[in-house]
Motif scaffolding. Structure first.
Motif, PDB file in Angstrom:
ATOM      1  N   VAL A 145       0.873  -1.189   0.000  1.00  0.00           N
ATOM      2  CA  VAL A 145       0.000   0.000   0.000  1.00  0.00           C
ATOM      3  C   VAL A 145       0.900   1.225   0.000  1.00  0.00           C
ATOM      4  O   VAL A 145       2.113   1.121   0.206  1.00  0.00           O
ATOM      5  CB  VAL A 145      -0.913   0.014   1.245  1.00  0.00           C
ATOM      6  N   ALA A 146       0.301   2.393  -0.201  1.00  0.00           N
ATOM      7  CA  ALA A 146       1.123   3.606  -0.288  1.00  0.00           C
ATOM      8  C   ALA A 146       1.793   3.916   1.044  1.00  0.00           C
ATOM      9  O   ALA A 146       1.188   3.755   2.120  1.00  0.00           O
ATOM     10  CB  ALA A 146       0.253   4.788  -0.707  1.00  0.00           C
TER      11      ALA A 146
ATOM     12  N   HIS B 275       2.583   9.081  -1.819  1.00  0.00           N
ATOM     13  CA  HIS B 275       1.302   8.556  -2.301  1.00  0.00           C
ATOM     14  C   HIS B 275       1.511   7.583  -3.461  1.00  0.00           C
ATOM     15  O   HIS B 275       0.623   6.798  -3.767  1.00  0.00           O
ATOM     16  CB  HIS B 275       0.379   9.703  -2.754  1.00  0.00           C
ATOM     17  N   SER B 276       2.659   7.667  -4.119  1.00  0.00           N
ATOM     18  CA  SER B 276       2.877   6.850  -5.329  1.00  0.00           C
ATOM     19  C   SER B 276       3.806   5.668  -5.083  1.00  0.00           C
ATOM     20  O   SER B 276       4.136   4.948  -6.023  1.00  0.00           O
ATOM     21  CB  SER B 276       3.517   7.689  -6.437  1.00  0.00           C
ATOM     22  N   TRP B 277       4.280   5.499  -3.863  1.00  0.00           N
ATOM     23  CA  TRP B 277       5.323   4.500  -3.621  1.00  0.00           C
ATOM     24  C   TRP B 277       4.814   3.406  -2.695  1.00  0.00           C
ATOM     25  O   TRP B 277       4.223   3.713  -1.634  1.00  0.00           O
ATOM     26  CB  TRP B 277       6.534   5.197  -3.001  1.00  0.00           C
ATOM     27  N   SER B 278       5.056   2.157  -3.068  1.00  0.00           N
ATOM     28  CA  SER B 278       4.627   1.034  -2.228  1.00  0.00           C
ATOM     29  C   SER B 278       5.496   0.932  -0.977  1.00  0.00           C
ATOM     30  O   SER B 278       6.726   0.857  -1.058  1.00  0.00           O
ATOM     31  CB  SER B 278       4.723  -0.285  -3.002  1.00  0.00           C
ATOM     32  N   ALA B 279       4.820   0.864   0.172  1.00  0.00           N
ATOM     33  CA  ALA B 279       5.543   0.692   1.439  1.00  0.00           C
ATOM     34  C   ALA B 279       6.308  -0.631   1.436  1.00  0.00           C
ATOM     35  O   ALA B 279       7.358  -0.747   2.070  1.00  0.00           O
ATOM     36  CB  ALA B 279       4.558   0.731   2.602  1.00  0.00           C
ATOM     37  N   LEU B 280       5.795  -1.602   0.694  1.00  0.00           N
ATOM     38  CA  LEU B 280       6.474  -2.911   0.678  1.00  0.00           C
ATOM     39  C   LEU B 280       7.871  -2.783   0.058  1.00  0.00           C
ATOM     40  O   LEU B 280       8.820  -3.409   0.516  1.00  0.00           O
ATOM     41  CB  LEU B 280       5.603  -3.911  -0.100  1.00  0.00           C
ATOM     42  N   MET B 281       8.000  -1.948  -0.967  1.00  0.00           N
ATOM     43  CA  MET B 281       9.340  -1.722  -1.524  1.00  0.00           C
ATOM     44  C   MET B 281      10.202  -0.984  -0.497  1.00  0.00           C
ATOM     45  O   MET B 281      11.385  -1.315  -0.318  1.00  0.00           O
ATOM     46  CB  MET B 281       9.282  -0.944  -2.829  1.00  0.00           C
ATOM     47  N   ALA B 282       9.610   0.013   0.175  1.00  0.00           N
ATOM     48  CA  ALA B 282      10.387   0.756   1.173  1.00  0.00           C
ATOM     49  C   ALA B 282      10.887  -0.207   2.260  1.00  0.00           C
ATOM     50  O   ALA B 282      12.044  -0.123   2.696  1.00  0.00           O
ATOM     51  CB  ALA B 282       9.527   1.856   1.781  1.00  0.00           C
ATOM     52  N   PHE B 283      10.038  -1.149   2.654  1.00  0.00           N
ATOM     53  CA  PHE B 283      10.445  -2.116   3.682  1.00  0.00           C
ATOM     54  C   PHE B 283      11.589  -2.997   3.156  1.00  0.00           C
ATOM     55  O   PHE B 283      12.517  -3.332   3.889  1.00  0.00           O
ATOM     56  CB  PHE B 283       9.251  -2.993   4.094  1.00  0.00           C
ATOM     57  N   GLN B 284      11.515  -3.352   1.880  1.00  0.00           N
ATOM     58  CA  GLN B 284      12.584  -4.195   1.322  1.00  0.00           C
ATOM     59  C   GLN B 284      13.901  -3.413   1.236  1.00  0.00           C
ATOM     60  O   GLN B 284      14.959  -3.945   1.534  1.00  0.00           O
ATOM     61  CB  GLN B 284      12.166  -4.727  -0.059  1.00  0.00           C
ATOM     62  N   VAL B 285      13.798  -2.135   0.861  1.00  0.00           N
ATOM     63  CA  VAL B 285      15.007  -1.292   0.804  1.00  0.00           C
ATOM     64  C   VAL B 285      15.656  -1.249   2.193  1.00  0.00           C
ATOM     65  O   VAL B 285      16.877  -1.422   2.339  1.00  0.00           O
ATOM     66  CB  VAL B 285      14.627   0.148   0.355  1.00  0.00           C
TER      67      VAL B 285
ATOM     68  N   GLY C 248      14.866   6.864 -16.114  1.00  0.00           N
ATOM     69  CA  GLY C 248      14.848   7.198 -14.692  1.00  0.00           C
ATOM     70  C   GLY C 248      15.993   6.490 -13.996  1.00  0.00           C
ATOM     71  O   GLY C 248      16.810   5.824 -14.653  1.00  0.00           O
ATOM     72  N   ALA C 249      16.074   6.639 -12.695  1.00  0.00           N
ATOM     73  CA  ALA C 249      17.232   6.079 -11.979  1.00  0.00           C
ATOM     74  C   ALA C 249      17.004   4.636 -11.559  1.00  0.00           C
ATOM     75  O   ALA C 249      17.888   3.797 -11.723  1.00  0.00           O
ATOM     76  CB  ALA C 249      17.571   6.938 -10.767  1.00  0.00           C
ATOM     77  N   TYR C 250      15.865   4.333 -10.987  1.00  0.00           N
ATOM     78  CA  TYR C 250      15.564   2.936 -10.641  1.00  0.00           C
ATOM     79  C   TYR C 250      14.061   2.735 -10.524  1.00  0.00           C
ATOM     80  O   TYR C 250      13.303   3.690 -10.331  1.00  0.00           O
ATOM     81  CB  TYR C 250      16.260   2.446  -9.367  1.00  0.00           C
ATOM     82  N   ALA C 251      13.630   1.469 -10.621  1.00  0.00           N
ATOM     83  CA  ALA C 251      12.199   1.149 -10.543  1.00  0.00           C
ATOM     84  C   ALA C 251      11.707   1.462  -9.145  1.00  0.00           C
ATOM     85  O   ALA C 251      12.353   1.101  -8.150  1.00  0.00           O
ATOM     86  CB  ALA C 251      11.990  -0.334 -10.853  1.00  0.00           C
ATOM     87  N   CYS C 252      10.567   2.146  -9.049  1.00  0.00           N
ATOM     88  CA  CYS C 252       9.960   2.462  -7.748  1.00  0.00           C
ATOM     89  C   CYS C 252       8.526   1.960  -7.805  1.00  0.00           C
ATOM     90  O   CYS C 252       7.625   2.668  -8.271  1.00  0.00           O
ATOM     91  CB  CYS C 252       9.989   3.974  -7.503  1.00  0.00           C
ATOM     92  N   TRP C 253       8.310   0.748  -7.346  1.00  0.00           N
ATOM     93  CA  TRP C 253       7.012   0.074  -7.504  1.00  0.00           C
ATOM     94  C   TRP C 253       5.911   0.884  -6.826  1.00  0.00           C
ATOM     95  O   TRP C 253       6.046   1.324  -5.683  1.00  0.00           O
ATOM     96  CB  TRP C 253       7.084  -1.323  -6.912  1.00  0.00           C
TER      97      TRP C 253
ATOM     98  N   ILE D 160       3.685  -4.578  -6.611  1.00  0.00           N
ATOM     99  CA  ILE D 160       4.604  -5.675  -6.248  1.00  0.00           C
ATOM    100  C   ILE D 160       3.820  -6.989  -6.251  1.00  0.00           C
ATOM    101  O   ILE D 160       4.250  -7.992  -6.826  1.00  0.00           O
ATOM    102  CB  ILE D 160       5.261  -5.393  -4.887  1.00  0.00           C
ATOM    103  N   THR D 161       2.634  -6.942  -5.636  1.00  0.00           N
ATOM    104  CA  THR D 161       1.796  -8.137  -5.588  1.00  0.00           C
ATOM    105  C   THR D 161       1.390  -8.553  -7.004  1.00  0.00           C
ATOM    106  O   THR D 161       1.392  -9.737  -7.340  1.00  0.00           O
ATOM    107  CB  THR D 161       0.523  -7.832  -4.769  1.00  0.00           C
ATOM    108  N   ALA D 162       1.038  -7.570  -7.822  1.00  0.00           N
ATOM    109  CA  ALA D 162       0.514  -7.895  -9.153  1.00  0.00           C
ATOM    110  C   ALA D 162       1.610  -8.293 -10.132  1.00  0.00           C
ATOM    111  O   ALA D 162       1.392  -9.152 -10.984  1.00  0.00           O
ATOM    112  CB  ALA D 162      -0.261  -6.697  -9.700  1.00  0.00           C
TER     113      ALA D 162
END
Ligand code: FAD
Length: 494
Positions: free
Chosen positions: A187-188, A217-227, A429-434, A439-441
């Motif tokens: 989620v965002a 608002h545009s960034w998945s928290a799941l990616m932030a957690f993985q980072v 761009g610099a890197y993928a920002c899901w 991520i789920t999809a």
């Protein structure tokens, strides 16, 4: 790795029935070249992911041809040797915990330089320039311009953001981020932090003004957690110290390319990919066609979306290629003609809400009195504004923004290099920002081959990110081609 060269050759033999269409061969040399056996694997893109995959496949005995659109290797790793200290236009921060990167650099005999003292980045002295005022960090908590609510107003703007998600991290291991059970966290970032009392201004300051990735608002928290988890895993063994490759980080992809048996084909822009039963046929922008039983595509999704794939991939994969956001980054290198920071007594590190983004003093050697360059590292909305300008207007616009907020710098700086990654068709761009839900999809889709086309690139990595992620993904793609099941499948189809 036990890549079955025989399995690759079976595929190659089958593909011989479907010859490549090349430009008409006029000379005997060209005719000889046409008779030479074709590659077993085409690798699309000579960034770190493609070069790592190619080296591993060659080591296993495969014939590999790497196709690269640009006239240089390295992709998003690009050093500027004409600037003192070999400044980095792209990927900069290598940490000692990047296990694969360290091993590859060591195997190629490359030197590493400690980055301590080379940059102001992350320095606690960084000035804050907010709504027309330059504020020293110690004055920020009580400053009338500070818009943050009480729990956050004591925090410096550049310390807000990703770190605030750390205590909420549901991931036991970085590699768990694509596990089905993690969908609830896809989620965002804004949704998670709003529920914890962050208001719109705090979200803007933490994620919107100079975002390291994209807006909350545009960034998945799941990616932030993985980072966060990936960084924690890298630090866990105490190997977090930063290094640069001696001569610039691009020395790494250059040395990797030089170690390949078949030279990388530069200037070979892939303009179309056709999936055939016996292999993959690649059309170059020049009209030439090349084919091989297998291919590994390492193009960033923002570049791949410009390349038609025939037949069209399944809808979810198409949607992923078309829509995964990449963050917008410009680097503007400013040459200081005099030590203006000695005249006003202010730090050279600045976090600003202007077109100049973050300003970072870069030194060629720790302790140098002079700056090698004053880097404007510009992301998010400021990058969007600059990207909308004519290329030649971007440098002067940043210089004007800096001179307006830093009078001592007036007439003392000149933009020597302006690099926009968002405007670069081969990066996008610099890197993928899901984005939330993506991520789920979609994220797992790239771990599977599409027929005989495999995917690699930082967006495909499971455990790590950035430079290390690119190498991880190249390693994984080469290993997938080596799987006995796949080899058997290739023999059946061959
Ligand atoms: C400004 C910036 C700062 C960064 N900072 C860091 C950092 O501090 N630490 C970190 O770890 N990472 C950082 N990164 C990310 C890191 O550089 C990348 O994750 C990594 O280099 C990606 O490697 P790759 O092989 O996946 O992709 P790329 O390097 O993009 O390689 C893909 C290749 O495909 C080529 N290509 C594209 N389209 C075509 C086409 N149609 N035909 C043929 N070839 C094509 C490209 O030219 C490129 O060479 C940063 C990146 C940028 C841009």
């Amino acid at each position: 790795m036990s890549l079955s060269r025989r399995a690759l050759l079976v595929g190659a033999a089958a593909l011989a029935a479907a010859p490549a269409r090349s430009a008409p061969a006029a000379s005997p040399a060209a005719a000889r070249a046409r008779r030479a056996p074709g590659p077993d694997v085409l690798v699309l893109g000579a960034g770190l992911a493609g070069l790592e995959a190619a080296l591993r496949l060659e080591a296993a005995g495969a014939r590999v041809l790497v196709l690269e659109a640009r006239e240089r290797v390295g992709g998003r790793v690009w050093s500027l040797p004409e600037l003192p200290g070999d400044q980095e236009a792209g990927g900069t921060g290598i940490v000692r915990g990047y296990r694969r990167t360290m091993a590859r650099a060591q195997a190629l005999g490359l030197g590493l330089v400690d980055t301590a003292g080379l940059s102001d980045f992350g320095s606690p002295d960084m000035l804050i320039h907010w709504r027309g005022e330059t504020i020293r960090p110690e004055a920020w908590p009580a400053h009338p311009a500070n818009p943050l609510p009480p729990p956050l107003r004591a925090r410096l703007p550049f310390t807000l953001g990703l770190a605030d998600l750390a205590p909420l991290n549901p991931l036991g291991r970085a590699a768990d981020w694509r596990a089905p059970g993690m969908a609830a966290h896809d989620v965002a970032v804004a949704d998670i932090l709003s529920a914890r009392g962050w208001d719109a201004e705090s979200l803007r300051m933490g994620f919107g003004v100079n975002p390291g990735y994209v807006e909350a608002h545009s960034w998945s928290a799941l990616m932030a957690f993985q980072v966060l988890k990936a960084a924690e895993e890298i630090r866990r063994d105490g190997y977090a110290g930063g290094v640069l490759v001696e001569g610039g980080n691009q020395a790494l992809p250059r040395a990797m390319a030089a170690a390949l048996r078949t030279p990388v084909r530069l200037g070979a822009e892939v303009a179309g990919i056709r999936l055939e039963p016996a292999g993959v046929r690649v059309r170059l922008a020049s009209g030439e066609e090349l084919c091989a039983p297998h291919a590994i595509c390492t193009l960033p999704l923002a570049a791949l979306r410009l390349v038609p794939i025939d037949p069209a991939p399944p809808p979810a994969l198409q949607a992923a290629i078309a829509s995964v956001p990449y963050n917008r980054v410009l680097k503007v290198f400013l040459e200081p003609r005099r030590r203006f920071w000695e005249s006003d007594g202010l730090a050279t590190g600045m976090w600003t809400d202007t077109l100049a983004g973050r300003l970072i003093g870069m030194r060629a050697r720790a302790g140098d009195a002079d700056l090698a360059t004053w880097l404007a590292f510009i992301t998010g909305p400021a990058a969007d504004r600059l990207d909308r300008m004519a290329p030649e207007a971007r440098g002067p616009a940043v210089v004007a923004a800096v001179e307006a907020m830093r009078p001592a710098a007036r007439g003392a700086i000149r933009a020597t290099h302006v690099v926009s990654w968002g405007q670069d068709a081969f990066s996008g761009g610099a890197y993928a920002c899901w984005a939330p839900g993506q991520i789920t999809a979609y994220a797992g889709l790239f771990a599977q081959p599409l027929g005989r086309l495999h995917f690699a690139g930082e967006h495909v990595a499971l455990e790590t990110r950035g430079i290390e992620g690119a190498l991880e993904s190249g390693e994984a793609a080469a290993a997938a081609l080596a799987q006995p099941g796949m080899a058997a499948d290739r023999r059946r189809r061959g």
